[in-house]
Motif scaffolding. Sequence first.
Motif, PDB file in Angstrom:
ATOM      1  N   LEU A 108       0.752  -1.209  -0.235  1.00  0.00           N
ATOM      2  CA  LEU A 108      -0.004   0.071   0.076  1.00  0.00           C
ATOM      3  C   LEU A 108       0.896   1.104  -0.036  1.00  0.00           C
ATOM      4  O   LEU A 108       2.149   1.162   0.479  1.00  0.00           O
ATOM      5  CB  LEU A 108      -1.035   0.102   1.240  1.00  0.00           C
ATOM      6  CG  LEU A 108      -1.832  -1.095   1.401  1.00  0.00           C
ATOM      7  CD1 LEU A 108      -2.837  -0.856   2.509  1.00  0.00           C
ATOM      8  CD2 LEU A 108      -3.035  -1.285   0.143  1.00  0.00           C
ATOM      9  N   GLY A 124      -2.533   0.435  -7.807  1.00  0.00           N
ATOM     10  CA  GLY A 124      -2.092  -0.977  -7.477  1.00  0.00           C
ATOM     11  C   GLY A 124      -1.704  -1.744  -8.794  1.00  0.00           C
ATOM     12  O   GLY A 124      -2.994  -1.339  -9.704  1.00  0.00           O
ATOM     13  N   LEU A 159     -10.421  -3.198  -4.076  1.00  0.00           N
ATOM     14  CA  LEU A 159      -9.889  -2.051  -3.538  1.00  0.00           C
ATOM     15  C   LEU A 159     -11.343  -1.647  -2.764  1.00  0.00           C
ATOM     16  O   LEU A 159     -12.411  -1.765  -3.021  1.00  0.00           O
ATOM     17  CB  LEU A 159      -9.705  -0.830  -4.557  1.00  0.00           C
ATOM     18  CG  LEU A 159      -8.512  -1.332  -5.430  1.00  0.00           C
ATOM     19  CD1 LEU A 159      -9.230  -1.744  -6.778  1.00  0.00           C
ATOM     20  CD2 LEU A 159      -7.844   0.021  -5.708  1.00  0.00           C
ATOM     21  N   ASP A 160     -10.845  -1.037  -1.536  1.00  0.00           N
ATOM     22  CA  ASP A 160     -12.010  -0.624  -0.563  1.00  0.00           C
ATOM     23  C   ASP A 160     -12.176   0.902  -0.616  1.00  0.00           C
ATOM     24  O   ASP A 160     -11.303   1.730  -0.597  1.00  0.00           O
ATOM     25  CB  ASP A 160     -12.058  -1.158   0.613  1.00  0.00           C
ATOM     26  CG  ASP A 160     -11.062  -0.630   1.396  1.00  0.00           C
ATOM     27  OD1 ASP A 160     -11.364   0.042   2.191  1.00  0.00           O
ATOM     28  OD2 ASP A 160      -9.753  -1.072   1.186  1.00  0.00           O
ATOM     29  N   TYR A 161     -13.473   1.107  -0.580  1.00  0.00           N
ATOM     30  CA  TYR A 161     -13.767   2.776   0.096  1.00  0.00           C
ATOM     31  C   TYR A 161     -14.513   3.019   1.186  1.00  0.00           C
ATOM     32  O   TYR A 161     -15.712   2.364   1.623  1.00  0.00           O
ATOM     33  CB  TYR A 161     -14.569   3.420  -1.112  1.00  0.00           C
ATOM     34  CG  TYR A 161     -14.854   5.004  -0.706  1.00  0.00           C
ATOM     35  CD1 TYR A 161     -13.868   5.988  -1.145  1.00  0.00           C
ATOM     36  CD2 TYR A 161     -16.186   5.006  -0.461  1.00  0.00           C
ATOM     37  CE1 TYR A 161     -14.417   7.245  -0.832  1.00  0.00           C
ATOM     38  CE2 TYR A 161     -16.825   6.375  -0.278  1.00  0.00           C
ATOM     39  CZ  TYR A 161     -15.756   7.384  -0.478  1.00  0.00           C
ATOM     40  OH  TYR A 161     -16.103   8.856  -0.177  1.00  0.00           O
ATOM     41  N   LEU A 183      -6.025  -7.597  -1.643  1.00  0.00           N
ATOM     42  CA  LEU A 183      -6.364  -6.216  -1.489  1.00  0.00           C
ATOM     43  C   LEU A 183      -5.203  -5.132  -1.733  1.00  0.00           C
ATOM     44  O   LEU A 183      -4.385  -5.364  -1.210  1.00  0.00           O
ATOM     45  CB  LEU A 183      -6.609  -6.186   0.314  1.00  0.00           C
ATOM     46  CG  LEU A 183      -7.265  -4.671   0.802  1.00  0.00           C
ATOM     47  CD1 LEU A 183      -8.234  -4.319   0.005  1.00  0.00           C
ATOM     48  CD2 LEU A 183      -7.345  -4.913   2.166  1.00  0.00           C
ATOM     49  N   GLY A 229      -5.401  -1.966  -2.437  1.00  0.00           N
ATOM     50  CA  GLY A 229      -5.509  -0.534  -2.174  1.00  0.00           C
ATOM     51  C   GLY A 229      -7.038   0.075  -1.782  1.00  0.00           C
ATOM     52  O   GLY A 229      -7.576  -0.929  -1.843  1.00  0.00           O
ATOM     53  N   GLY A 230      -7.033   1.087  -1.604  1.00  0.00           N
ATOM     54  CA  GLY A 230      -8.433   2.031  -1.009  1.00  0.00           C
ATOM     55  C   GLY A 230      -8.291   3.280  -0.922  1.00  0.00           C
ATOM     56  O   GLY A 230      -7.203   3.770  -1.341  1.00  0.00           O
ATOM     57  N   GLU A 231      -9.399   3.631  -0.544  1.00  0.00           N
ATOM     58  CA  GLU A 231      -9.501   4.971  -0.035  1.00  0.00           C
ATOM     59  C   GLU A 231     -10.272   5.375   1.120  1.00  0.00           C
ATOM     60  O   GLU A 231     -11.367   4.613   1.403  1.00  0.00           O
ATOM     61  CB  GLU A 231     -10.401   5.857  -1.208  1.00  0.00           C
ATOM     62  CG  GLU A 231     -10.828   7.344  -0.816  1.00  0.00           C
ATOM     63  CD  GLU A 231      -9.531   8.242  -0.859  1.00  0.00           C
ATOM     64  OE1 GLU A 231      -9.759   9.537  -0.518  1.00  0.00           O
ATOM     65  OE2 GLU A 231      -8.382   7.923  -0.986  1.00  0.00           O
ATOM     66  N   CYS A 283     -14.000  -4.710  -7.351  1.00  0.00           N
ATOM     67  CA  CYS A 283     -13.049  -5.949  -7.601  1.00  0.00           C
ATOM     68  C   CYS A 283     -13.063  -6.137  -9.044  1.00  0.00           C
ATOM     69  O   CYS A 283     -13.906  -5.825  -9.836  1.00  0.00           O
ATOM     70  CB  CYS A 283     -14.057  -7.201  -6.975  1.00  0.00           C
ATOM     71  SG  CYS A 283     -12.869  -8.391  -6.823  1.00  0.00           S
TER      72      CYS A 283
END
Length: 367
Positions: A45, A50, A110-112, A141, A143-145, A164
Amino acid sequence: MSDDPRHNRYTYEHSGVSIAAGNALVKAIAPLAKSTARPGADADLGGFGGFFDLKAAGYTDPLLVAANDGVGTKVKLAIEHDRHDRIGIDLVAMCVNDLIVQGAEPLLFLDYFATGKLDNGVAERVVAGIAEGCRMAGCALIGGETAEMPGMYAPGDYDLAGFCVGAVERGEQLVGDRVAAGDVLLGLASSGVHSNGYSLVRRLAEDKGWKMERPALFDPDVLLIDALIEPTRIYVKSLLPLIRKGGIHALAHITGGGLLENVPRVLPDGLHARIDAASWPQPRLMSFLQAQGNIEPAEMARTFNCGIGMVLAVAADDAAALTNELETAGETVFMIGAIEPGERGCTVQGDAEAWSARETWEATHLA
């Protein structure tokens, strides 16, 4: 206000956003992301994006498939009852189950996470659940915000979104074109309400005054809140080998709209799915919800999964062997219906004993 300009200097912190808290969260969740590494992704991360190497994942001529989803108002139950640890599994499940029905292996996630004021303890628990879901699904997993937005959310509230991407070799994708009259429908048991219908669940809880932290009326060994918050089952690892063998004609993920509206989504024109509601036992949780809301069977069939989280269309001759393989992989399997000629759609039917009905019933949805 002071005339001294030094006393009027604004910072992001004064507006309610803590850059330090965000940086601390990224540092805390980095090992969680690292635990989801798989061929094609190293799960580091901190960059602006990514990378994923499809060749390293073993693909030669892949089609990419993307999905995004949330968990609806189930997240409100998690917030109200301090059940943050597994709601992330739901987030992953809703996305990866949508990919597997198209024949695609989930590869990256990726998640938010959005909230008014960042509580790193809560956020880390949520992301730990997301990482667990990714490990269950075999995706990374990457990355994300994390968005801290004062004034947008009530204190303690947050919302989630998941994204996804998966892949399937060209020619192996499931698009429903192989479904034929005479195919049988296999249903895989759900783990509970999954992540649809919670606006109705929460309305019932409020109107009926449910005691969430007490044992459930239908299962004294489980608290009612824990029965309701049980994560959505992830079907990826049990289905992927069978998809790659070519034994499955179509898959339907039973989400919003229930059996009635989701099964027709994978049927070609001229075919109709007929499902017998008596062919599997109605879970006690579903019976409880139905009784508490005095819900008609037809409404159940279009609101909840009713105990079936995934439906497979397979050749009749292959059904027994596929059932054995799925059961070996840990699934509970029921033969719930068949495909017949007719207008594209689905009918769920039952006798007076099925789903607490007072008489023979059926519900039909045409696509």
